[in-house]
Write a protein that holds these residues in place. Structure first.
Motif: not given
Length: 115
Positions: A32-33, A35, A50, A52-53, A97-101, A103
């Motif tokens: 996951y990215a 931030d 940030r 990234t992976s 993480s902006p990839d966390d559904p 939030d």
């Protein structure tokens, strides 16, 4: 499902350094990215940087050259190294993480820069 917990903050003098940690309690966050943000009372969260992976990084102009995000050997941890701290860096620092559904936002870690 993944809860990121920030730590490593505290009181430091201007010009000092510190390393903040962002841990996921054994969960693999290397894919996951991540931030980093900071927030002071009366202001909205400011994006700091940030990672990234694949390990690439980017930073806000206000911290570029002093802040460095990295991933630890353990896949559940991300770091933010801060150098030459300034009073203006005083804030609560968060990782997200902006990839966390879901939030998820943790409680952050307080960084206070003062002489």
């Amino acid at each position: 499902q993944v809860q990121l917990v920030e730590s490593g903050g505290g009181l430091v003098q201007p010009g000092g350094s510190m390393r903040l940690s962002c841990a996921a309690s054994g969960s693999d966050i290397s894919i996951y990215a991540i931030d980093w943000y900071r927030e002071v009372p009366g202001k909205s969260r400011e994006w700091v940087g940030r990672i990234t992976s694949d390990g690439s990084t980017s930073y806000a102009d206000s911290v570029k050259g002093r802040f460095t995000a990295s991933r630890g050997n353990a896949k559940d941890t991300v770091y933010l190294q801060i150098e030459r701290l300034q009073p203006e860096d005083t804030a609560v620092y968060y990782c997200h993480s902006p990839d966390d559904p879901f939030d998820y936002w943790g409680q952050g870690t307080q960084v206070t820069v003062s002489s």
